[in-house]
Design a protein around this motif. Structure first.
Motif, PDB file in Angstrom:
ATOM      1  N   PRO A 144       0.812  -1.219   0.000  1.00 47.31           N
ATOM      2  CA  PRO A 144       0.000   0.000   0.000  1.00 47.31           C
ATOM      3  C   PRO A 144       0.846   1.271   0.000  1.00 47.31           C
ATOM      4  O   PRO A 144       0.455   2.276  -0.604  1.00 47.31           O
ATOM      5  CB  PRO A 144      -0.819  -0.148   1.286  1.00 47.31           C
ATOM      6  CG  PRO A 144      -0.949  -1.621   1.477  1.00 47.31           C
ATOM      7  CD  PRO A 144       0.375  -2.182   1.036  1.00 47.31           C
ATOM      8  N   ASP A 145       1.991   1.238   0.651  1.00 43.89           N
ATOM      9  CA  ASP A 145       2.868   2.413   0.657  1.00 43.89           C
ATOM     10  C   ASP A 145       3.344   2.751  -0.756  1.00 43.89           C
ATOM     11  O   ASP A 145       3.446   3.932  -1.119  1.00 43.89           O
ATOM     12  CB  ASP A 145       4.076   2.173   1.572  1.00 43.89           C
ATOM     13  CG  ASP A 145       3.719   2.270   3.053  1.00 43.89           C
ATOM     14  OD1 ASP A 145       2.639   2.831   3.367  1.00 43.89           O
ATOM     15  OD2 ASP A 145       4.499   1.778   3.882  1.00 43.89           O
ATOM     16  N   GLU A 146       3.641   1.715  -1.559  1.00 43.15           N
ATOM     17  CA  GLU A 146       4.052   1.962  -2.941  1.00 43.15           C
ATOM     18  C   GLU A 146       2.893   2.501  -3.774  1.00 43.15           C
ATOM     19  O   GLU A 146       3.084   3.362  -4.636  1.00 43.15           O
ATOM     20  CB  GLU A 146       4.595   0.678  -3.570  1.00 43.15           C
ATOM     21  CG  GLU A 146       5.957   0.255  -3.050  1.00 43.15           C
ATOM     22  CD  GLU A 146       6.528  -0.929  -3.814  1.00 43.15           C
ATOM     23  OE1 GLU A 146       5.936  -1.318  -4.854  1.00 43.15           O
ATOM     24  OE2 GLU A 146       7.554  -1.477  -3.372  1.00 43.15           O
ATOM     25  N   THR A 147       1.695   2.010  -3.514  1.00 38.70           N
ATOM     26  CA  THR A 147       0.518   2.534  -4.207  1.00 38.70           C
ATOM     27  C   THR A 147       0.292   3.994  -3.839  1.00 38.70           C
ATOM     28  O   THR A 147      -0.004   4.832  -4.709  1.00 38.70           O
ATOM     29  CB  THR A 147      -0.721   1.685  -3.861  1.00 38.70           C
ATOM     30  OG1 THR A 147      -0.537   0.360  -4.346  1.00 38.70           O
ATOM     31  CG2 THR A 147      -1.986   2.273  -4.476  1.00 38.70           C
ATOM     32  N   ALA A 149       2.555   6.148  -2.880  1.00 37.96           N
ATOM     33  CA  ALA A 149       3.600   6.948  -3.521  1.00 37.96           C
ATOM     34  C   ALA A 149       3.306   7.121  -5.015  1.00 37.96           C
ATOM     35  O   ALA A 149       3.528   8.198  -5.578  1.00 37.96           O
ATOM     36  CB  ALA A 149       4.959   6.284  -3.321  1.00 37.96           C
ATOM     37  N   GLY A 150       2.800   6.070  -5.649  1.00 38.00           N
ATOM     38  CA  GLY A 150       2.480   6.151  -7.071  1.00 38.00           C
ATOM     39  C   GLY A 150       1.373   7.154  -7.351  1.00 38.00           C
ATOM     40  O   GLY A 150       1.422   7.899  -8.334  1.00 38.00           O
ATOM     41  N   ALA A 151       0.368   7.175  -6.483  1.00 42.17           N
ATOM     42  CA  ALA A 151      -0.732   8.131  -6.647  1.00 42.17           C
ATOM     43  C   ALA A 151      -0.224   9.564  -6.499  1.00 42.17           C
ATOM     44  O   ALA A 151      -0.579  10.450  -7.289  1.00 42.17           O
ATOM     45  CB  ALA A 151      -1.823   7.838  -5.623  1.00 42.17           C
ATOM     46  N   ARG A 152       0.585   9.783  -5.501  1.00 41.73           N
ATOM     47  CA  ARG A 152       1.133  11.129  -5.288  1.00 41.73           C
ATOM     48  C   ARG A 152       2.019  11.558  -6.452  1.00 41.73           C
ATOM     49  O   ARG A 152       1.995  12.716  -6.878  1.00 41.73           O
ATOM     50  CB  ARG A 152       1.915  11.156  -3.979  1.00 41.73           C
ATOM     51  CG  ARG A 152       1.019  11.123  -2.739  1.00 41.73           C
ATOM     52  CD  ARG A 152       1.824  10.991  -1.459  1.00 41.73           C
ATOM     53  NE  ARG A 152       0.970  11.149  -0.275  1.00 41.73           N
ATOM     54  CZ  ARG A 152       1.365  10.849   0.958  1.00 41.73           C
ATOM     55  NH1 ARG A 152       2.597  10.362   1.180  1.00 41.73           N
ATOM     56  NH2 ARG A 152       0.530  11.031   1.970  1.00 41.73           N
ATOM     57  N   ASP A 182      -7.542   2.351  -0.160  1.00 40.99           N
ATOM     58  CA  ASP A 182      -7.451   3.490   0.752  1.00 40.99           C
ATOM     59  C   ASP A 182      -6.190   4.307   0.481  1.00 40.99           C
ATOM     60  O   ASP A 182      -6.204   5.545   0.514  1.00 40.99           O
ATOM     61  CB  ASP A 182      -7.459   3.012   2.208  1.00 40.99           C
ATOM     62  CG  ASP A 182      -8.810   2.459   2.645  1.00 40.99           C
ATOM     63  OD1 ASP A 182      -9.809   2.686   1.926  1.00 40.99           O
ATOM     64  OD2 ASP A 182      -8.864   1.797   3.700  1.00 40.99           O
ATOM     65  N   ALA A 183      -5.086   3.601   0.198  1.00 41.65           N
ATOM     66  CA  ALA A 183      -3.822   4.292  -0.082  1.00 41.65           C
ATOM     67  C   ALA A 183      -3.918   5.085  -1.381  1.00 41.65           C
ATOM     68  O   ALA A 183      -3.424   6.215  -1.473  1.00 41.65           O
ATOM     69  CB  ALA A 183      -2.689   3.267  -0.165  1.00 41.65           C
ATOM     70  N   ALA A 184      -4.568   4.498  -2.385  1.00 47.23           N
ATOM     71  CA  ALA A 184      -4.729   5.195  -3.659  1.00 47.23           C
ATOM     72  C   ALA A 184      -5.552   6.470  -3.481  1.00 47.23           C
ATOM     73  O   ALA A 184      -5.192   7.533  -4.000  1.00 47.23           O
ATOM     74  CB  ALA A 184      -5.394   4.272  -4.679  1.00 47.23           C
ATOM     75  N   ARG A 185      -6.655   6.374  -2.729  1.00 44.74           N
ATOM     76  CA  ARG A 185      -7.477   7.558  -2.499  1.00 44.74           C
ATOM     77  C   ARG A 185      -6.716   8.612  -1.718  1.00 44.74           C
ATOM     78  O   ARG A 185      -6.773   9.804  -2.045  1.00 44.74           O
ATOM     79  CB  ARG A 185      -8.759   7.150  -1.762  1.00 44.74           C
ATOM     80  CG  ARG A 185      -9.610   8.315  -1.260  1.00 44.74           C
ATOM     81  CD  ARG A 185      -9.878   9.370  -2.306  1.00 44.74           C
ATOM     82  NE  ARG A 185     -10.665   8.875  -3.430  1.00 44.74           N
ATOM     83  CZ  ARG A 185     -10.753   9.494  -4.594  1.00 44.74           C
ATOM     84  NH1 ARG A 185     -10.076  10.616  -4.813  1.00 44.74           N
ATOM     85  NH2 ARG A 185     -11.500   8.987  -5.570  1.00 44.74           N
TER      86      ARG A 185
END
Length: 390
Positions: A144-147, A149-152, A182-185
């Motif tokens: 989720p942390d990588e997701t 970071a990718g969204a940001r 949740d991480a993506a949002r």
């Protein structure tokens, strides 16, 4: 003009992994007619697609694609449609034929546009193209942390919309997927547009997919793409009936117009996503775009590789002002970046315009063709049917 030559360039990264990333290799097509050159790209296994072009005839409707293309006249759009019908009939039992023909068909539109001094969309009868809102197309992170970071990262690059797909999504416990969503949002922020691609992970298991609906809805996901096998039309319709907060999307696996129509009519998708490199090229994609518009379904391109493919994929719905969203590959392998000498760019509003140059408006790099070239020779009974072009 007569079609004099059709050449296939099999290109590949030095190492190809099991990542669901189609930009690791490429099959680029060069068509020569009347002293002019057009370029296209197949979204398919390169070697198998080359074989479909040169394979010896099995019987009357299992002929190599080559037999329906070389020597044909190409002076107007109707010629492309005529050749397409010939390929479809003569190679109806050659299942790879639509993928092989897709790249040739793109190249023919490119060549014809250059011959007439017009962009492809004008050849399709479109006078004024609408701008599109590109979404950054990327894989879910390994965590989720990588997701997050990718969204940001995508928002910082100017994208309002981001699609996460494949990776670990759907392969583990439901809570793992909830954490990624949740991480993506969080990374997109409140105003970001979130799209999710499940990569057919649940085959036809509606219940497994439905377990993710609460998290998808809570995170205001616009669509859930390809939750099931492309032919599981009843599953698509059943899942779509369980939610009124998001829509089901699909269509990239359609290799003819009828498959796309069935997803609309029987699968009840809200978004139909077409890959010009699979469905038979730009012409069939245009047919699907018009069919979808008549039925209130939103058309979207499918493109995860090069900007040659991206330009081709935008042409069929260039005039659909209400169908504004488009896929934009943001993390392709170096091969896909190097293949063309120019690229489509987002403007200051984060929007994308079609090229105005003749044809597809994208130039192929000779240096990239040489750098990533895979040497291929197909020989049958001592006779060479294909050898990689210089």
């Amino acid at each position: 003009m007569k079609i004099d030559d059709v050449d296939f360039f099999y290109l590949s990264m030095p190492e190809v992994t099991t990542d669901a990333d189609g930009s690791q290799d490429a099959l680029v097509v060069r068509v020569v007619a009347g002293g002019r050159v057009g370029w296209g790209e197949c979204e398919a296994s390169p070697l198998v697609s080359i074989a479909a072009y040169v394979t010896p005839m099995s019987h009357g409707v299992c002929r190599p694609v080559r037999d329906s293309v070389l020597g044909e006249t190409i002076d107007k759009p109707d010629d492309i449609r005529r050749i397409a019908a010939k390929v479809a009939y003569n190679s109806m039992d050659l299942l790879q034929a639509p993928h092989t023909w897709s790249g040739i068909e793109m190249a023919l539109w490119d060549l014809l546009g250059k011959a007439r001094g017009e962009p492809v969309y004008k050849l399709l009868g479109i006078e004024r193209p609408a701008k599109k809102t590109p979404y950054a197309s990327r894989l879910f992170g390994n965590s989720p942390d990588e997701t997050l970071a990718g969204a940001r990262e995508s928002r910082a690059a100017g994208f309002r919309a981001v699609k996460f797909g494949w990776g670990p999504f759907g392969t583990g416990p439901v809570q793992d997927d909830v954490d990624h969503l949740d991480a993506a949002r969080e990374g997109l922020g409140e105003d970001g547009i979130l799209l999710v691609d499940a990569g057919q992970i649940w085959i036809d298991d509606v219940e497994a997919a439905a377990l993710r609906l609460p998290a998808l809805e809570r995170n205001r996901t616009v669509w859930l793409e390809e939750p099931f096998h492309a032919g599981a039309l009843d599953a698509y319709a059943a899942l779509g009936a369980r939610t009124d907060k998001l829509k089901i999307a699909g269509g990239e696996a359609a290799h003819d117009v009828f498959m796309a129509r069935h997803l609309i009519d029987f699968g009840k998708v809200g978004f139909i996503q077409i890959d010009c490199g699979r469905i038979g090229g730009i012409g069939p994609a245009r047919q699907v775009a018009e069919y979808a518009a008549e039925r209130g379904v939103t058309y979207v391109n499918h493109t995860f590789t090069t900007h040659l493919a991206l330009s081709a994929s935008l042409q069929p719905y260039a005039d659909l002002a209400s169908d504004t969203i488009c896929e934009f590959p943001v993390t392709p392998r170096q091969l896909a970046i190097d293949l063309t000498t120019n690229h489509l760019k987002l403007d200051s509003n984060g929007e994308l315009s079609l090229p105005e140059e003749p044809g597809l408006g994208i130039d192929v790099s000779p240096e990239a063709l040489a750098k990533y070239r895979v040497d291929v020779e197909i020989t049958v009974n001592g006779k060479s049917l294909f050898k990689s072009p210089a």
